[in-house]
Design a protein around this motif. Sequence first.
Motif, PDB file in Angstrom:
ATOM      1  N   MET A   1       0.586  -1.178   0.096  1.00 18.24           N
ATOM      2  CA  MET A   1      -0.329   0.014  -0.099  1.00 18.24           C
ATOM      3  C   MET A   1       1.214   1.140  -0.149  1.00 18.24           C
ATOM      4  O   MET A   1       1.495   1.393   0.505  1.00 18.24           O
TER       5      MET A   1
ATOM      6  N   LEU B   1      -9.349   0.236   3.989  1.00 20.81           N
ATOM      7  CA  LEU B   1      -8.894  -0.444   3.524  1.00 20.81           C
ATOM      8  C   LEU B   1      -7.238   0.112   3.569  1.00 20.81           C
ATOM      9  O   LEU B   1      -6.124  -0.169   4.063  1.00 20.81           O
TER      10      LEU B   1
ATOM     11  N   LEU C   1     -10.291  -4.638   5.965  1.00 18.93           N
ATOM     12  CA  LEU C   1     -10.608  -5.038   5.083  1.00 18.93           C
ATOM     13  C   LEU C   1     -12.006  -5.280   5.212  1.00 18.93           C
ATOM     14  O   LEU C   1     -12.738  -6.354   6.096  1.00 18.93           O
TER      15      LEU C   1
ATOM     16  N   PHE D   1     -16.146  -6.630   4.508  1.00 13.69           N
ATOM     17  CA  PHE D   1     -16.937  -6.865   4.033  1.00 13.69           C
ATOM     18  C   PHE D   1     -18.608  -6.318   3.835  1.00 13.69           C
ATOM     19  O   PHE D   1     -19.549  -7.084   3.403  1.00 13.69           O
TER      20      PHE D   1
ATOM     21  N   VAL E   1     -13.045 -10.368   9.526  1.00 19.73           N
ATOM     22  CA  VAL E   1     -13.509 -10.123   8.271  1.00 19.73           C
ATOM     23  C   VAL E   1     -14.577 -11.031   8.240  1.00 19.73           C
ATOM     24  O   VAL E   1     -16.335 -10.222   7.933  1.00 19.73           O
TER      25      VAL E   1
ATOM     26  N   ILE F   1      -3.194   6.232  10.047  1.00 18.73           N
ATOM     27  CA  ILE F   1      -2.357   4.976   8.804  1.00 18.73           C
ATOM     28  C   ILE F   1      -1.741   4.208  10.544  1.00 18.73           C
ATOM     29  O   ILE F   1      -1.026   3.301  10.530  1.00 18.73           O
ATOM     30  N   ALA F   2      -1.189   5.306  11.519  1.00 19.02           N
ATOM     31  CA  ALA F   2      -0.334   4.763  12.180  1.00 19.02           C
ATOM     32  C   ALA F   2      -0.793   3.790  12.830  1.00 19.02           C
ATOM     33  O   ALA F   2       0.514   2.415  12.811  1.00 19.02           O
TER      34      ALA F   2
ATOM     35  N   GLU G   1      -0.135   0.452  10.607  1.00 24.09           N
ATOM     36  CA  GLU G   1       1.117  -0.096  10.741  1.00 24.09           C
ATOM     37  C   GLU G   1       1.969  -0.174  12.006  1.00 24.09           C
ATOM     38  O   GLU G   1       2.340  -1.589  11.702  1.00 24.09           O
TER      39      GLU G   1
ATOM     40  N   ILE H   1     -16.805   6.944   9.076  1.00 26.17           N
ATOM     41  CA  ILE H   1     -17.230   8.265   8.341  1.00 26.17           C
ATOM     42  C   ILE H   1     -16.827   6.833   6.275  1.00 26.17           C
ATOM     43  O   ILE H   1     -17.805   7.378   5.927  1.00 26.17           O
TER      44      ILE H   1
ATOM     45  N   GLU I   1     -17.972  -7.136  -2.559  1.00 30.09           N
ATOM     46  CA  GLU I   1     -17.000  -7.747  -3.763  1.00 30.09           C
ATOM     47  C   GLU I   1     -16.389  -6.242  -4.677  1.00 30.09           C
ATOM     48  O   GLU I   1     -15.193  -6.248  -4.642  1.00 30.09           O
TER      49      GLU I   1
ATOM     50  N   LEU J   1     -13.891  -3.414  -2.795  1.00 35.49           N
ATOM     51  CA  LEU J   1     -13.284  -3.616  -2.730  1.00 35.49           C
ATOM     52  C   LEU J   1     -12.099  -3.513  -4.067  1.00 35.49           C
ATOM     53  O   LEU J   1     -11.604  -3.985  -3.160  1.00 35.49           O
ATOM     54  N   ILE J   2     -13.083  -4.213  -5.111  1.00 39.30           N
ATOM     55  CA  ILE J   2     -11.617  -4.807  -6.488  1.00 39.30           C
ATOM     56  C   ILE J   2     -11.494  -3.183  -7.440  1.00 39.30           C
ATOM     57  O   ILE J   2     -10.084  -3.112  -6.857  1.00 39.30           O
TER      58      ILE J   2
ATOM     59  N   VAL K   1      -9.343  -1.614  -4.754  1.00 41.43           N
ATOM     60  CA  VAL K   1      -7.777  -2.551  -4.656  1.00 41.43           C
ATOM     61  C   VAL K   1      -6.864  -2.329  -6.144  1.00 41.43           C
ATOM     62  O   VAL K   1      -5.754  -1.964  -6.607  1.00 41.43           O
TER      63      VAL K   1
ATOM     64  N   VAL L   1      -2.585  -7.171  -6.732  1.00 40.25           N
ATOM     65  CA  VAL L   1      -1.166  -7.893  -5.099  1.00 40.25           C
ATOM     66  C   VAL L   1      -0.259  -8.801  -5.455  1.00 40.25           C
ATOM     67  O   VAL L   1       0.430  -8.598  -4.177  1.00 40.25           O
TER      68      VAL L   1
ATOM     69  N   ARG M   1       1.855  -3.519  -5.931  1.00 38.31           N
ATOM     70  CA  ARG M   1       0.926  -3.205  -4.686  1.00 38.31           C
ATOM     71  C   ARG M   1       0.184  -2.005  -4.544  1.00 38.31           C
ATOM     72  O   ARG M   1      -0.755  -1.394  -4.003  1.00 38.31           O
TER      73      ARG M   1
END
Lengths: 284, 250, 319
Positions: free
Chosen positions: C1, C49, C55, C57, C112, C191-192, C195, C217, C245, C248-249, C252, C295, C299
């Motif tokens: 990412m 994500l 992630l 669904f 998930v 973000i932290a 990580e 949000i 789905e 998500l696709i 990504v 993937v 990335r």
Amino acid sequence: MLYIFQILNGLGLGMIYFLISVGLTIIFGLLNFVNFAHGAFFMVGGYLCYSLVALTGSFWISLLIGPLIVAFLAWVSEKTLFHRIYHLPHTFHILVTVGIALILQESAIIIWGPIGKNIAVPQELQGVVTLWSFAYPVYRLFLIAFTIVIGMILWFLLERTRFGALVRAGSESAEMVSLLGVNIHRLFAQTFALGVGLAGLAGILSAPIRGVHPFMGVEVLGIAFVVVVIGGMGSFIGALMGGLMVGLVQSVMSTVWPEGASLMIYGAMAAVILLRPYGLFGRA
Amino acid sequence: MSKAILQIENLSLSYNGFMAVNKVTLNVAHKTIHSVIGPNGAGKTSLFHCLTGVRRPTSGRVLFDGKEITHQPAHRRTCTGLARSFQITSLFQNLSVQENLRLASQGRDGDRALVFWRSIAGRREHMEMADSIMERLGLTQKANIAAGDLSHGQQRILEVGMALCGKPKLLLLDEPTAGMGVEDIPVMTRLIADLGKDYSIMLIEHNMGIVMSISDTITVMSQGEILVEGTPAAVRTDERVREAYLGEAA
Amino acid sequence: MAGPFVLPGGSNLAVAATLVLLPLILPSPTLATEILIFAMAALACNLLLGYGGLLSFGQGMFFGAGAYLAAIAMIHAKVGLLVALLTALCSGALIAALVGALAIRRTGIYFVMLTLAFNQTAYFIAYTLDGWTGGDNGLLDVPRPPLALFGHIFSDLGSPTAYYVFVAVVFLIIFMASGRIIASPFGSTLIAIRENEARADAVGYNTRHFKIVAFAISGAITSLSGALYAMLLNFAPLENIQMSESILIMTVIGGAGSLLGSLLGAGSWVIISDILADIWPRWQILMGGALILVVLFLRGGIWGGIESLLKRCLNKKER
């Protein structure tokens, strides 16, 4: 009496779910791999049954060869693709296998068309037997008996053979097993092929009852995860009990309130994850 | 003598009947470096976990700055001025050194950092804090480098810096030199000694050399209990300490 | 990412230019509208994500809920356009906050599966409540009221172009707001947490609160896009809930962790489906393949690829 009928149906359905889920759970247990393409392989099994019956005229040949073909497909995809992503977080497993599932599903539509197919019950197993006071299809009884035998063979394989010992030891610590000098890559590929092959077998066995259609993979994937989560990720007994529970609930509810069955099993899964994170039969 | 910043009273922690920490009473005075040493399995890390909130003590009390914190969750302790470093380096690997420190400083805001409609620039003080800590750590040159790309020694130093950003009243350092190369250890030692001028520090350490040279007070633990407490000179000459360590050194 | 990337001059300008160009390049304004609606949904998915590492669904549930609730508000309560959209926005935030609060009690695969379980439950609830949702047939005759404020009508939004302009303005606001959110203390903490959650906890953040707000949000924006979609089609199908789905696709493939990526992901999804739908209805096979390739090798998604190309070009110029 109607209830006995539904319970027998539920038993058969539950054993099908068990076969699918046990594959998913073994793969998760040993490989720590989340396979969202599992349902798609189940669907491929169903379509192979259709084609093999059309080609050879024999359900028995398809029952013998079909799972092997699915297992081979799985082995090839493990060797070429999946083994590359084992080390990545589960999120990436999910994304890649969702991609594979989509490809398999669309390929099935290209090959077999968007409309479902029916598969005849093999001649030897047509007809009904009279149990107590009602008639029950022979094929469904065969299905229950056959899956019980498969379940027993599988149990023997996992509990009493060297292969099973390795799979179980590897589920505890894959590193340990590789230190023992076992070729862990081969073991992973074999286990993946076995687990997915079982999903293929389930697809073939259920084809004469429910027919096949391109989207059956998606439906069954959800159910398989429900079973595995309820039973406990990585647990053989959990897959069996979870499969039977879900099968019975669906079957009994189907006459009363079919959507309620889905609500119940997904609700049950959420409750189990929140209250018993390792499932009803899993270990912490 | 002023009241101690950290008071540990009769603290015990048992795992299934095994007393990892056994009735430990210990006070850390303001602006001193107080080290806890002891052979492996002496209970240093278990004691540390009770102080950071990772473990709940079985009995006893922990008072920080006069207030009881025995059962406070970990993130709340940070807000009250109790900062810790990790024995295993735990940084935001893909973020820059500056961003690591800024995030650590922003952590003091707690849930006030949930503001999603303001810009980061609105909280200047966190950026300034990050810059001043980088200066102190000697990492200013590396401000825009990802934490994961620093050398191991620099990562350990940044690890200590993360704890400093919380404007701590007390710094808990868990084996800051763990896994460090020989050439990096003096840098870290100097840094801790320097920090001792401005902060109260409790240091859990295995390396005797560091502890002896910079500590104001040393507590020696053995088998979950306090064996000796005193100045480095007193501890150095104590017979019981020698015995406890001889057992291990052999 | 990929990490956050700042276009010199601001990505907002680039997006604004794209919004003007889109209907000129594409064969119909409806297609352009569809792109922006899915781009909003992907953007919301991306917040979870790409920035939060979550992630989900459950995006289809938020999308569907927005469509249904806005439609029901318009049909039964006869509310106007802005009130309907506000209804979707607020209820989406609420639903997502609830689902998020439960789901984040677990991590990894269990997280998930929880989002999946709630999504399926929502599907069957919507199916069962056919008096309100139309069940399997979907909710028909969803109105598209005129854009009015305090009795003053600005536009009746009847023509596809007028509706496109309205959606484009909403999209630009959402895009700029998202950029703002990411650059806020909240966004940087999210973000932290992605990580290193243990570290974020140790420096003083209650990570659960941050994840719940991220869900709220994301749910709000997704529901808003669902409501706009229902007004575009004049129809709210049950299949909306199964969109998780696809969303998500798109996210990504476009590039998790970059907001422009979401626009690119949704754009390529909608355009490819439009071009190929008649010639080759099995176009989704391409999306499956693209997902795997991204993937494995890219990335940062499409945007990540463009970004590294741009950087390489810039570096050459400097030499």
